[in-house]
Design a protein around this motif. Structure first.
Motif, PDB file in Angstrom:
ATOM      1  N   CYS A  53       9.692  61.554  68.903  1.00  0.00           N
ATOM      2  CA  CYS A  53       8.979  61.494  67.953  1.00  0.00           C
ATOM      3  C   CYS A  53       7.611  60.487  68.658  1.00  0.00           C
ATOM      4  CB  CYS A  53       8.544  61.157  66.828  1.00  0.00           C
ATOM      5  SG  CYS A  53       9.159  63.071  65.707  1.00  0.00           S
ATOM      6  N   SER A  57       3.772  62.808  71.825  1.00  0.00           N
ATOM      7  CA  SER A  57       2.684  63.110  71.344  1.00  0.00           C
ATOM      8  C   SER A  57       2.735  65.160  70.714  1.00  0.00           C
ATOM      9  CB  SER A  57       1.825  62.835  69.710  1.00  0.00           C
ATOM     10  OG  SER A  57       0.499  62.730  71.010  1.00  0.00           O
ATOM     11  N   ARG A  67       9.312  72.723  68.624  1.00  0.00           N
ATOM     12  CA  ARG A  67       8.429  71.426  68.933  1.00  0.00           C
ATOM     13  C   ARG A  67      10.079  70.095  68.536  1.00  0.00           C
ATOM     14  NH1 ARG A  67       6.175  67.212  65.656  1.00  0.00           N
ATOM     15  NH2 ARG A  67       7.456  66.327  64.220  1.00  0.00           N
ATOM     16  N   LEU A  71      11.230  67.915  71.616  1.00  0.00           N
ATOM     17  CA  LEU A  71      11.247  66.229  71.034  1.00  0.00           C
ATOM     18  C   LEU A  71      13.111  66.121  71.593  1.00  0.00           C
ATOM     19  CD1 LEU A  71       9.362  65.902  67.483  1.00  0.00           C
ATOM     20  CD2 LEU A  71       8.581  65.154  69.815  1.00  0.00           C
ATOM     21  N   LYS A 203      13.496  60.880  58.357  1.00  0.00           N
ATOM     22  CA  LYS A 203      13.588  61.077  59.933  1.00  0.00           C
ATOM     23  C   LYS A 203      14.366  62.574  59.639  1.00  0.00           C
ATOM     24  CE  LYS A 203      11.184  56.680  60.551  1.00  0.00           C
ATOM     25  NZ  LYS A 203      11.584  55.890  59.355  1.00  0.00           N
TER      26      LYS A 203
END
Ligand code: GLU
Length: 259
Positions: A53, A57, A67, A71, A203
């Motif tokens: 992250c 972006s 995603r 990431l 997170k």
């Protein structure tokens, strides 16, 4: 002792989302101190997605699975690079192991993992383990790295699992509520799920609910566990050596081992 140390994403990252080299360096030094004291330490680390992250972006509309894959693929090398730099200052080599949940379901695969980690430990290398998020199939993923730590602990029948989080341990209610108290000790079979707030860390994937279910199950099987705050200096020394004895954390006392 054989010890699994699980380090959560919130412990490894700064409030701006970037990896906290200072925190990682401090924990690596503590791991090295445990090794020097004769313990065999396995590190289970999160932080790949969080590190990703901070590096790229992605559009907010992107598919959730894609995603996570992107990431973690971007973040895992940064995470390992930081560990490698920190371990090199202690003089201890580290090795990366990436696993998926299905590896543990298959006897040959789990035996292969056991063989590799045993060989690393035999040769003075600290294994640093994470889920291979980039290729983990959604339906076959670990709930989080707490669950992965439990699997590693069972594979090696370890003596202690230390789960480092951003709170001091398990509370009687919401840790943010001043009326909540830290639970210092959970006896085997004791149900302390009543006060657990069902939120995840900002997170990581898991939360106190999985920590409690993993640690309670391990303790019932005879493996001692502790949940402690990875941001407190000297946390591993305090948990493993009991010094200072009043260090805030939650210990899950193990049932007697069978056999
Ligand atoms: N494997 C994930 C990562 O490295 C973390 C899973 C969890 O939050 O426990 O980002």
């Amino acid at each position: 002792m054989r010890i699994v140390v699980k380090i959560g994403s919130n412990v490894l990252t700064r409030p701006d989302g970037r990896l906290s080299i200072a925190h990682i360096a401090a924990l690596v030094e503590e791991v090295a101190a445990l090794y020097e004291a004769g313990h065999r330490v396995m590190v289970v680390t999160s932080g790949a997605v969080a590190a990703g992250c901070a590096r790229i972006s992605l559009p907010p509309v992107i598919d959730r699975v894609i995603r996570r894959q992107v990431l973690s693929a971007v973040g895992q090398p940064s995470l390992m690079d930081t560990y490698r730099t920190c371990f090199s200052t202690t003089g201890l080599p580290m090795g990366q192991i990436l696993v998926t949940k299905s590896d543990f379901a298959d006897r040959d695969h789990s035996e292969n993992i056991r063989q590799c980690i045993t060989a690393l430990l035999d040769h003075g290398v600290i294994p640093v383990i994470n889920e291979n998020d980039a290729v983990s199939v959604e339906s076959l993923m670990f709930t989080d790295n707490d669950e992965l730590s439990g699997q590693v602990a069972r594979l090696f029948n370890v003596d202690l699992v230390v789960i480092l989080s951003s709170v001091d341990g398990l509370y009687t209610g919401d840790p943010a509520d001043p009326a909540s108290e830290l639970i210092r000790e959970v006896r085997p079979g004791e149900d302390r799920s009543g006060g657990v707030v069902r939120s995840t860390s900002s997170k990581g994937r898991g939360g106190m609910t999985t920590k409690l279910s993993v640690t309670s199950a391990l303790a019932r099987e005879g493996i001692a566990c502790a949940v402690a705050n990875g941001n407190r200096p000297g946390v591993l020394k305090a948990v493993v050596f009991g010094d200072p004895p009043d260090f805030p954390c939650t210990r899950f006392l193990p049932a007697e081992r069978r056999g």
